[in-house]
Design a protein around this motif. Structure first.
Motif, PDB file in Angstrom:
ATOM      1  N   PRO A 183       0.821  -1.205   0.000  1.00  0.00           N
ATOM      2  CA  PRO A 183       0.000   0.000   0.000  1.00  0.00           C
ATOM      3  C   PRO A 183       0.856   1.257   0.000  1.00  0.00           C
ATOM      4  O   PRO A 183       1.977   1.246   0.496  1.00  0.00           O
ATOM      5  CB  PRO A 183      -0.797  -0.115   1.290  1.00  0.00           C
ATOM      6  N   GLN A 184       0.325   2.308  -0.564  1.00  0.00           N
ATOM      7  CA  GLN A 184       1.008   3.600  -0.547  1.00  0.00           C
ATOM      8  C   GLN A 184       0.961   4.163   0.869  1.00  0.00           C
ATOM      9  O   GLN A 184      -0.050   4.048   1.552  1.00  0.00           O
ATOM     10  CB  GLN A 184       0.314   4.581  -1.509  1.00  0.00           C
ATOM     11  N   ILE A 185       2.060   4.772   1.289  1.00  0.00           N
ATOM     12  CA  ILE A 185       2.087   5.374   2.618  1.00  0.00           C
ATOM     13  C   ILE A 185       2.617   6.797   2.511  1.00  0.00           C
ATOM     14  O   ILE A 185       3.354   7.129   1.595  1.00  0.00           O
ATOM     15  CB  ILE A 185       2.940   4.561   3.615  1.00  0.00           C
ATOM     16  N   SER A 186       2.227   7.604   3.478  1.00  0.00           N
ATOM     17  CA  SER A 186       2.671   8.998   3.504  1.00  0.00           C
ATOM     18  C   SER A 186       4.080   9.076   4.080  1.00  0.00           C
ATOM     19  O   SER A 186       4.581   8.118   4.680  1.00  0.00           O
ATOM     20  CB  SER A 186       1.715   9.823   4.374  1.00  0.00           C
ATOM     21  N   ILE A 187       4.699  10.230   3.906  1.00  0.00           N
ATOM     22  CA  ILE A 187       6.033  10.469   4.477  1.00  0.00           C
ATOM     23  C   ILE A 187       5.976  10.318   5.999  1.00  0.00           C
ATOM     24  O   ILE A 187       6.866   9.723   6.605  1.00  0.00           O
ATOM     25  CB  ILE A 187       6.551  11.888   4.093  1.00  0.00           C
ATOM     26  N   GLN A 188       4.917  10.846   6.612  1.00  0.00           N
ATOM     27  CA  GLN A 188       4.784  10.761   8.067  1.00  0.00           C
ATOM     28  C   GLN A 188       4.682   9.305   8.518  1.00  0.00           C
ATOM     29  O   GLN A 188       5.291   8.907   9.509  1.00  0.00           O
ATOM     30  CB  GLN A 188       3.554  11.538   8.558  1.00  0.00           C
ATOM     31  N   ASP A 189       3.912   8.486   7.778  1.00  0.00           N
ATOM     32  CA  ASP A 189       3.792   7.073   8.129  1.00  0.00           C
ATOM     33  C   ASP A 189       5.119   6.349   7.923  1.00  0.00           C
ATOM     34  O   ASP A 189       5.476   5.474   8.709  1.00  0.00           O
ATOM     35  CB  ASP A 189       2.688   6.394   7.307  1.00  0.00           C
ATOM     36  N   ALA A 190       5.847   6.714   6.878  1.00  0.00           N
ATOM     37  CA  ALA A 190       7.158   6.096   6.623  1.00  0.00           C
ATOM     38  C   ALA A 190       8.103   6.411   7.771  1.00  0.00           C
ATOM     39  O   ALA A 190       8.875   5.546   8.205  1.00  0.00           O
ATOM     40  CB  ALA A 190       7.731   6.586   5.299  1.00  0.00           C
ATOM     41  N   GLU A 191       8.072   7.626   8.284  1.00  0.00           N
ATOM     42  CA  GLU A 191       8.924   8.004   9.411  1.00  0.00           C
ATOM     43  C   GLU A 191       8.563   7.196  10.655  1.00  0.00           C
ATOM     44  O   GLU A 191       9.437   6.805  11.416  1.00  0.00           O
ATOM     45  CB  GLU A 191       8.829   9.501   9.682  1.00  0.00           C
ATOM     46  N   LYS A 192       7.278   6.918  10.858  1.00  0.00           N
ATOM     47  CA  LYS A 192       6.853   6.107  12.001  1.00  0.00           C
ATOM     48  C   LYS A 192       7.374   4.677  11.865  1.00  0.00           C
ATOM     49  O   LYS A 192       7.679   4.027  12.862  1.00  0.00           O
ATOM     50  CB  LYS A 192       5.323   6.093  12.111  1.00  0.00           C
ATOM     51  N   LEU A 193       7.461   4.185  10.642  1.00  0.00           N
ATOM     52  CA  LEU A 193       7.945   2.828  10.415  1.00  0.00           C
ATOM     53  C   LEU A 193       9.421   2.680  10.799  1.00  0.00           C
ATOM     54  O   LEU A 193       9.877   1.571  11.077  1.00  0.00           O
ATOM     55  CB  LEU A 193       7.735   2.410   8.959  1.00  0.00           C
ATOM     56  N   GLN A 194      10.162   3.784  10.828  1.00  0.00           N
ATOM     57  CA  GLN A 194      11.576   3.733  11.200  1.00  0.00           C
ATOM     58  C   GLN A 194      11.762   3.304  12.659  1.00  0.00           C
ATOM     59  O   GLN A 194      12.848   2.935  13.054  1.00  0.00           O
ATOM     60  CB  GLN A 194      12.247   5.085  10.974  1.00  0.00           C
ATOM     61  N   GLU A 195      10.690   3.359  13.426  1.00  0.00           N
ATOM     62  CA  GLU A 195      10.735   2.961  14.832  1.00  0.00           C
ATOM     63  C   GLU A 195      10.457   1.464  15.004  1.00  0.00           C
ATOM     64  O   GLU A 195      10.507   0.948  16.101  1.00  0.00           O
ATOM     65  CB  GLU A 195       9.702   3.752  15.652  1.00  0.00           C
ATOM     66  N   LYS A 196      10.172   0.758  13.915  1.00  0.00           N
ATOM     67  CA  LYS A 196       9.704  -0.619  14.007  1.00  0.00           C
ATOM     68  C   LYS A 196      10.672  -1.604  13.367  1.00  0.00           C
ATOM     69  O   LYS A 196      11.477  -1.240  12.532  1.00  0.00           O
ATOM     70  CB  LYS A 196       8.339  -0.736  13.335  1.00  0.00           C
ATOM     71  N   ASN A 197      10.532  -2.886  13.748  1.00  0.00           N
ATOM     72  CA  ASN A 197      11.325  -3.930  13.112  1.00  0.00           C
ATOM     73  C   ASN A 197      10.571  -4.464  11.894  1.00  0.00           C
ATOM     74  O   ASN A 197       9.427  -4.069  11.636  1.00  0.00           O
ATOM     75  CB  ASN A 197      11.711  -5.039  14.102  1.00  0.00           C
TER      76      ASN A 197
END
Length: 182
Positions: A1-15
């Motif tokens: 799925p397409q994700i926003s820049i803000q959501d991509a930044e949140k993913l940086q906190e995850k494994n």
């Protein structure tokens, strides 16, 4: 799925598993996604630049008589093309694998194949899964913040050392080599 820049930044906190779950990507699709990513990497390899100062880090490590290897799920051809395009000095080895058995298995196989001493082997990575794999493999891990995962997530995963600037990497490697436990 397409994700926003803000959501991509949140993913940086995850494994990796958390990212797949949050993005609602079934685990069985991962091999297909990896194959697609390698196709894109292959097409874009000549346009990818290294992080500023990394070539100097390799040169300095070689001057200090340290061996440099690259472990990757990418292909040798892509890695060699990247190194050549960015004028990196020759590395001692490149170990690649498509095995989805986990990064720690890849590290262990590499250590065995190249007869590395796990007490003096240091892995430099940019993801939480790198840290987890190093813990399982019994080697030290230095995490860099200019890659995928955030500084916060790298620290919370208990990386031996976290480096924020490329120019500090050689010093941190020296510290890791000279400390029994860091």
């Amino acid at each position: 799925p397409q994700i926003s820049i803000q959501d991509a930044e949140k993913l940086q906190e995850k494994n990796t598993l958390q990212i797949l779950k949050e993005a609602k990507i079934p685990f069985w699709k991962l091999p297909f996604m990896i194959r697609y990513a390698l196709k894109i990497y292959s097409e874009k390899a000549q346009t990818i630049n290294s992080f500023s100062g990394m070539r100097d880090v390799f040169t300095e490590l070689i001057k200090n008589d340290l061996h440099i290897g690259i472990i990757s799920s990418n292909t040798n051809r892509i890695i060699e093309s990247f190194l050549k395009k960015n004028s990196f000095p020759a590395v001692d080895f490149i170990y690649t694998s498509k095995d989805l058995g986990g990064k720690s298995k890849m590290i262990n196989n590499c250590i065995k194949k190249f007869k590395l001493d796990s007490t003096t082997t240091i892995y430099v990575g940019d993801e939480v899964r790198d840290i987890e794999a190093c813990h399982k493999s019994g080697i030290k891990c230095i995490s860099v913040t200019w890659g995928f995962n955030s500084k916060k997530s790298l620290k919370s995963a208990n990386s031996n050392l976290v480096v924020e600037k490329v120019e500090d990497l050689v010093t941190k490697i020296d510290i890791a080599l000279n400390e029994e436990s860091i």
